[in-house]
Design an enzyme around this catalytic site. Structure first.
Site, PDB file in Angstrom:
ATOM      1  N   HIS A  21       0.818  -1.170   0.067  1.00 11.47           N
ATOM      2  CA  HIS A  21      -0.076  -0.028   0.132  1.00 11.47           C
ATOM      3  C   HIS A  21       0.983   1.395   0.051  1.00 11.47           C
ATOM      4  CE1 HIS A  21      -3.986  -1.955   1.363  1.00 11.47           C
ATOM      5  NE2 HIS A  21      -3.211  -3.092   1.214  1.00 11.47           N
ATOM      6  N   ASP A 123      -5.647   5.797   1.665  1.00 11.15           N
ATOM      7  CA  ASP A 123      -5.886   4.639   1.597  1.00 11.15           C
ATOM      8  C   ASP A 123      -7.097   4.204   2.149  1.00 11.15           C
ATOM      9  OD1 ASP A 123      -5.451   1.385   2.467  1.00 11.15           O
ATOM     10  OD2 ASP A 123      -3.888   1.648   1.087  1.00 11.15           O
TER      11      ASP A 123
END
Length: 458
Positions: A21, A123
């Protein structure tokens, strides 16, 4: 790309602390900063250091890191014998990162009065951290979805009509069983917030060249009114330039001696811990295949990668001596994108994390797919069954089985030297060329990125 003349916006990026990520949003930060837009990255102290160690962005003066101390967390080792391969050892680090909520809100309060608009890109697992954006009148938030559009669509396909192609895929679709541990499911559930209340849309590390159909379907199902989907991928660089002042990894001295398309690159990412028994079978299969290879043999990350205690992984006796110049075993961090872009690299044995998939497709390298957890079974299906630029080492129905050295040998041979592998490599190369062209001026990906920056800078 056109630079933004007026410094009337600032972008604030809030990545999730898992390496895959982090990697995606740091590469997106690089793309946005190239428009002369200041980018501020909010991370924990530990994961800010991790990001800068593995993905140095020091050449961009427009990217500013803001590291914040969060509560101490245990950093247990990964369990290579776990029945479910989801990296449960990372959950304490994930939970600690949720304490960024107050530092994030304080940062917005400090910076927002000085700019016309603050653009927050976060995110999807950091929704609880950024939920206070609604308190700031000049803040606009965009959720980042870290998975492929293919996986994203099938997670919520019930609301979409299925044509014959989609109906056929549905019959073969991998189950979600064993994709996450119980602890993983609980953590993901704990981060769930109603993002549509404060987000203006969603960003995917996806390309319409690769996943146009699935992006269109997601837009039909989920994006109406003020919501918008932005496909801004690939985030990773599409052209590799070697800095003469940068010390290159020693593996490139070996790689440049090999013939074109002759080397198999083997890596299972940062979150997969493989049992000793399976490592022995992989080693023997690679040896018996007689194909050139680079094998990155690192254990999965711990929550704190700077914790010095690391598992010692054992290879078969005298394995490296027998392999000799036919292969390299590397135990440190390597520049994967540079390896995949090298003329000698002809295949990639991969866990099919989305970063690895995007990098292999961008560089035109076919894949031997070995999904381990999370969205990887869906990504593997996209690579193998849909795009036809890969073959399975082990599909998801066999996830509980040990993969024998015989299977590894056969798959490596199919990918690297069979007629099937040659045709697959041609298709992968053609797709890579299309992806790279899409990032040039006037290309579909560049136009969408230009459009996004113009939109948030309006």
């Amino acid at each position: 790309m056109a630079a933004i003349d007026q410094p009337n916006i600032a972008v604030v990026v809030v990545p999730f602390p898992a390496q895959g990520h982090l990697n995606q949003l740091l590469h997106l930060s690089r793309l946005i900063s190239a428009y002369n837009v200041p980018v501020h990255v909010i991370t924990t102290t530990t994961h800010g250091r991790q990001a800068n160690t593995r993905i140095p962005l020091s050449l961009s003066t427009n990217i500013h890191f803001h590291h914040h101390t969060t509560p101490h967390f245990p950093s247990p080792p990964p369990d290579p014998t776990a029945a479910t391969k989801f990296p449960t050892q990372l959950i304490p680090a994930f939970q600690s990162a949720m304490h960024l909520r107050q530092p994030f809100n304080d940062f917005l309060s400090t910076l927002s009065p000085s700019v016309k608009r603050m653009v927050v890109i976060y995110d999807y697992l950091m929704g609880t951290v950024v939920q206070d954006v609604i308190l700031h009148a000049n803040v606009e938030a965009y959720m980042f979805s870290s998975c492929s559009a293919f996986a994203g669509f099938w997670y919520r396909h019930e609301a979409a009509p299925l044509d014959d192609e989609l109906a056929a895929i549905l019959k073969e679709l991998p189950t979600n069983e064993d994709c996450f541990s119980i602890e993983g499911y609980r953590f993901i559930a704990s981060t769930d917030v109603s993002w549509k209340k404060f987000s203006s849309g969603t960003i995917f590390d996806a390309s319409r060249v690769i996943e146009g159909k699935y992006l269109n379907l997601i837009e039909q199902v989920d994006y109406q009114d003020r919501q918008k989907l932005w496909a801004l991928g690939p985030f990773n660089p599409v052209e590799i330039t070697n800095d003469p002042n940068h010390k290159r990894h020693k593996l490139f001295d070996w790689l440049k001696k090999q013939t074109p398309d002759s080397v198999l690159y083997v890596s299972f990412g940062t979150t997969t811990s493989i049992s000793n028994e399976q490592i022995q079978e992989i080693a023997l299969g690679l040896e018996e295949s007689k194909q050139k290879f680079i094998w990155v043999l690192r254990d999965a990350d711990k929550g704190d990668i700077f914790d010095s205690e690391v598992r010692m992984i054992e290879l078969p006796d005298q394995f490296e001596e027998r392999v000799g110049e036919n292969g390299l075993v590397v135990v440190d961090w390597v520049p994967q994108l540079e390896i995949l872009s090298h003329r000698s690299t002809g295949g990639f044995m991969s866990h099919c994390g989305w970063n690895s998939c995007m990098e292999s497709m961008t560089m035109g390298v076919p894949v031997a797919a070995w999904p381990m957890h999370s969205d990887q079974p869906h990504n593997a299906m996209l690579i193998t069954n849909v795009l036809n630029i890969g073959i399975y080492v082990r599909d998801w129905t066999q996830r509980k089985e040990l993969v024998s050295s015989k299977v590894v040998k056969e798959v490596v041979g199919r990918l690297m030297v069979s007629d099937e592998g040659v045709e697959m490599r041609k298709r992968a190369a053609e797709l890579g060329n299309r992806i790279r062209r899409s990032m040039m001026d006037g290309g579909v990906a560049r136009v969408e990125l230009d459009s996004f920056v113009a939109h948030v800078s309006r």
